[in-house]
Design an enzyme around this catalytic site. Sequence first.
Site, PDB file in Angstrom:
ATOM      1  N   LYS A 116       0.804  -1.215   0.000  1.00 41.17           N
ATOM      2  CA  LYS A 116       0.000   0.000   0.000  1.00 41.17           C
ATOM      3  C   LYS A 116       0.842   1.273   0.000  1.00 41.17           C
ATOM      4  O   LYS A 116       0.489   2.249  -0.656  1.00 41.17           O
ATOM      5  CB  LYS A 116      -0.946  -0.012   1.208  1.00 41.17           C
ATOM      6  CG  LYS A 116      -1.854  -1.241   1.324  1.00 41.17           C
ATOM      7  CD  LYS A 116      -2.826  -1.345   0.171  1.00 41.17           C
ATOM      8  CE  LYS A 116      -3.904  -2.386   0.413  1.00 41.17           C
ATOM      9  NZ  LYS A 116      -3.441  -3.751   0.465  1.00 41.17           N
ATOM     10  N   LYS A 158      -2.484   2.129   8.889  1.00 41.65           N
ATOM     11  CA  LYS A 158      -2.770   1.025   7.964  1.00 41.65           C
ATOM     12  C   LYS A 158      -1.547   0.144   7.753  1.00 41.65           C
ATOM     13  O   LYS A 158      -0.423   0.634   7.688  1.00 41.65           O
ATOM     14  CB  LYS A 158      -3.222   1.550   6.602  1.00 41.65           C
ATOM     15  CG  LYS A 158      -4.614   2.154   6.578  1.00 41.65           C
ATOM     16  CD  LYS A 158      -5.005   2.484   5.145  1.00 41.65           C
ATOM     17  CE  LYS A 158      -6.448   2.931   5.054  1.00 41.65           C
ATOM     18  NZ  LYS A 158      -6.842   3.192   3.646  1.00 41.65           N
ATOM     19  N   GLY A 165      -9.722  -5.257   6.274  1.00 42.92           N
ATOM     20  CA  GLY A 165      -9.863  -4.550   7.550  1.00 42.92           C
ATOM     21  C   GLY A 165      -8.814  -4.896   8.582  1.00 42.92           C
ATOM     22  O   GLY A 165      -8.811  -4.336   9.674  1.00 42.92           O
ATOM     23  N   GLU A 200      -2.367   7.800   7.110  1.00 45.17           N
ATOM     24  CA  GLU A 200      -3.121   8.712   6.261  1.00 45.17           C
ATOM     25  C   GLU A 200      -3.962   9.636   7.126  1.00 45.17           C
ATOM     26  O   GLU A 200      -4.358   9.258   8.230  1.00 45.17           O
ATOM     27  CB  GLU A 200      -4.089   7.944   5.344  1.00 45.17           C
ATOM     28  CG  GLU A 200      -3.449   7.153   4.236  1.00 45.17           C
ATOM     29  CD  GLU A 200      -4.490   6.400   3.420  1.00 45.17           C
ATOM     30  OE1 GLU A 200      -4.128   5.935   2.336  1.00 45.17           O
ATOM     31  OE2 GLU A 200      -5.653   6.285   3.859  1.00 45.17           O
ATOM     32  N   TYR A 202      -7.253  10.932   8.376  1.00 49.04           N
ATOM     33  CA  TYR A 202      -8.531  10.239   8.461  1.00 49.04           C
ATOM     34  C   TYR A 202      -9.604  11.068   7.760  1.00 49.04           C
ATOM     35  O   TYR A 202      -9.827  12.236   8.101  1.00 49.04           O
ATOM     36  CB  TYR A 202      -8.911   9.991   9.917  1.00 49.04           C
ATOM     37  CG  TYR A 202     -10.276   9.365  10.075  1.00 49.04           C
ATOM     38  CD1 TYR A 202     -10.532   8.090   9.569  1.00 49.04           C
ATOM     39  CD2 TYR A 202     -11.309  10.046  10.721  1.00 49.04           C
ATOM     40  CE1 TYR A 202     -11.773   7.512   9.699  1.00 49.04           C
ATOM     41  CE2 TYR A 202     -12.560   9.474  10.860  1.00 49.04           C
ATOM     42  CZ  TYR A 202     -12.791   8.205  10.351  1.00 49.04           C
ATOM     43  OH  TYR A 202     -14.021   7.633  10.468  1.00 49.04           O
ATOM     44  N   HIS A 208     -17.221   4.870  -0.116  1.00 53.82           N
ATOM     45  CA  HIS A 208     -16.217   3.983  -0.712  1.00 53.82           C
ATOM     46  C   HIS A 208     -16.616   3.756  -2.170  1.00 53.82           C
ATOM     47  O   HIS A 208     -17.599   3.072  -2.456  1.00 53.82           O
ATOM     48  CB  HIS A 208     -16.194   2.662   0.069  1.00 53.82           C
ATOM     49  CG  HIS A 208     -15.175   1.682  -0.413  1.00 53.82           C
ATOM     50  ND1 HIS A 208     -14.541   0.808   0.434  1.00 53.82           N
ATOM     51  CD2 HIS A 208     -14.676   1.415  -1.638  1.00 53.82           C
ATOM     52  CE1 HIS A 208     -13.698   0.059  -0.265  1.00 53.82           C
ATOM     53  NE2 HIS A 208     -13.772   0.410  -1.524  1.00 53.82           N
ATOM     54  N   LYS A 237     -17.623  -5.388   3.077  1.00 52.01           N
ATOM     55  CA  LYS A 237     -18.761  -4.874   2.319  1.00 52.01           C
ATOM     56  C   LYS A 237     -19.989  -5.777   2.480  1.00 52.01           C
ATOM     57  O   LYS A 237     -19.868  -6.994   2.540  1.00 52.01           O
ATOM     58  CB  LYS A 237     -18.379  -4.768   0.844  1.00 52.01           C
ATOM     59  CG  LYS A 237     -17.193  -3.848   0.584  1.00 52.01           C
ATOM     60  CD  LYS A 237     -16.619  -4.069  -0.807  1.00 52.01           C
ATOM     61  CE  LYS A 237     -15.321  -3.327  -0.990  1.00 52.01           C
ATOM     62  NZ  LYS A 237     -14.640  -3.689  -2.249  1.00 52.01           N
ATOM     63  N   GLU A 288      -6.508   2.450  -2.758  1.00 47.69           N
ATOM     64  CA  GLU A 288      -5.696   1.277  -3.063  1.00 47.69           C
ATOM     65  C   GLU A 288      -6.149   0.695  -4.396  1.00 47.69           C
ATOM     66  O   GLU A 288      -7.164   1.107  -4.961  1.00 47.69           O
ATOM     67  CB  GLU A 288      -5.807   0.218  -1.962  1.00 47.69           C
ATOM     68  CG  GLU A 288      -7.204  -0.364  -1.790  1.00 47.69           C
ATOM     69  CD  GLU A 288      -7.281  -1.373  -0.646  1.00 47.69           C
ATOM     70  OE1 GLU A 288      -6.357  -1.410   0.169  1.00 47.69           O
ATOM     71  OE2 GLU A 288      -8.272  -2.109  -0.610  1.00 47.69           O
ATOM     72  N   ARG A 292      -7.207  -8.054  -8.842  1.00 48.12           N
ATOM     73  CA  ARG A 292      -7.936  -9.316  -9.022  1.00 48.12           C
ATOM     74  C   ARG A 292      -9.387  -8.988  -9.366  1.00 48.12           C
ATOM     75  O   ARG A 292      -9.796  -7.828  -9.332  1.00 48.12           O
ATOM     76  CB  ARG A 292      -7.899 -10.140  -7.731  1.00 48.12           C
ATOM     77  CG  ARG A 292      -8.395  -9.341  -6.524  1.00 48.12           C
ATOM     78  CD  ARG A 292      -8.545 -10.158  -5.265  1.00 48.12           C
ATOM     79  NE  ARG A 292      -8.712  -9.339  -4.084  1.00 48.12           N
ATOM     80  CZ  ARG A 292      -9.817  -8.718  -3.714  1.00 48.12           C
ATOM     81  NH1 ARG A 292     -10.896  -8.813  -4.480  1.00 48.12           N
ATOM     82  NH2 ARG A 292      -9.874  -7.998  -2.610  1.00 48.12           N
TER      83      ARG A 292
END
Length: 446
Positions: A116, A158, A165, A200, A202, A208, A237, A288, A292
């Site tokens: 990341k 992160k 998560g 980062e 916040y 999202h 999700k 990010e 895939r």
Amino acid sequence: MFQKILIANRGEIAVRIIRACRELGIQTVAVYSEADRDALHTQLADEAVCIGPAQASESYLNMERILSATIATKAEAIHPGFGFLSENSKFVEMCEKCSVAFIGPSAALINKMGNKSEARRTMIEAGVPVVPGTREPVYTLEEALKAAKQIGFPVMIKASSGGGGKGMRIAESEEEFPDNFNTAQRESVNAFGDDTMYLERYVGRPRHIEVQIIADKYGNVVQLGERDCSVQRRHQKLIEESPSSAITPGQREEIGRTAVLAARAVGYENAGTIEFLLDRTGEYFFMEMNTRIQVEHPVTEFVSGVDLIKEQISIAAGLPLSVRQEDISLRGHAIECRINAEDPARNFMPCPGTIENLHVPGGNGVRIDTAVYTGYTIPPNYDSMIMKVIVYDKDRESAIAKMRSTLGEVIIEGLSTNLDFQYDILNQEDFITGNVTTHFIQEHYE
């Protein structure tokens, strides 16, 4: 085109890939653990190979056994689906050494975007907007705290190798930063074997938003619109939809161009997702890239008319994209609900067990992606998602009505699921009006 493909996965995504291969005239090989001996994907594939006991580390994550099965069955390619080995660069390198095509990006690209902090640095250099934060990774509490003070609280901690998560914490103040950083770093080490962290600013109450892209070996990159994945619980999700009700046509065009820019910046190939945070002012930031296919890919297939699994296979076989950007016109609205074998009344505790009775609905604009059937026993060893219910209609209001009707028809007896919980979300006024953020669940239920 390939003659035979091995599917290195299980559950509904394995079934989804097998169906795409059938339509393309490609033979399939399923791999399965001892716990999945009676699983649907083993019955639908042309061949099935047992690769070990129930533990994922001894079966679906065992690279040597999967490659041995590939070579023994003379499959030319491996489709990893999502999860398991889908973003494991070491596995991709092993495939390359064995002259087996990996249906996905290269190992070098997975490494670049899977880290990341490296991905952030790449996007900054490409001119893609990112959330203000550390440009270089941090490893110790001392250097992390120094960086946090420069960024300003609250900050998001992160894991560089994170996902699902894990390795994520919010520090509201300098006083609570040390405990949160140490906890997140421990989680990262335990889950990913990596203590590399980054910070980062916040972004409070964001949405999202993710953009689906496909890219071939010839430099062609096409974006297929955005998905709104804001309804989530603890970064997992629950409901996804396309398009997002929060994005104007102008923003849609801009964020799509940005996603293509990001993909081109790394020379991306195959299907991938560029993920963004959208704040309350309409400003968006790169979060990010997922290298895939995504769980929620069906909503994009509904509104774009593009079969993403077939496209993945064709790209890996060396064919150019079947569509150009000017061919893409998003139509209607699609919603997906993830049905999990879990009990919302007991803090969403997983509920494996035997399905005593199952009824799935159908009809115009209704799609059910699942690998379960009446009499099937859901093992306790894997993810709790057992079904994806996807609907499509002319607009968001009609799609919500169709999803309510569809969920009302689903019958799953013998174990607890989150079916009623999903139905309740669809009837929340804030969801109906599109007033959702990543805090929706905790604000309305927790």
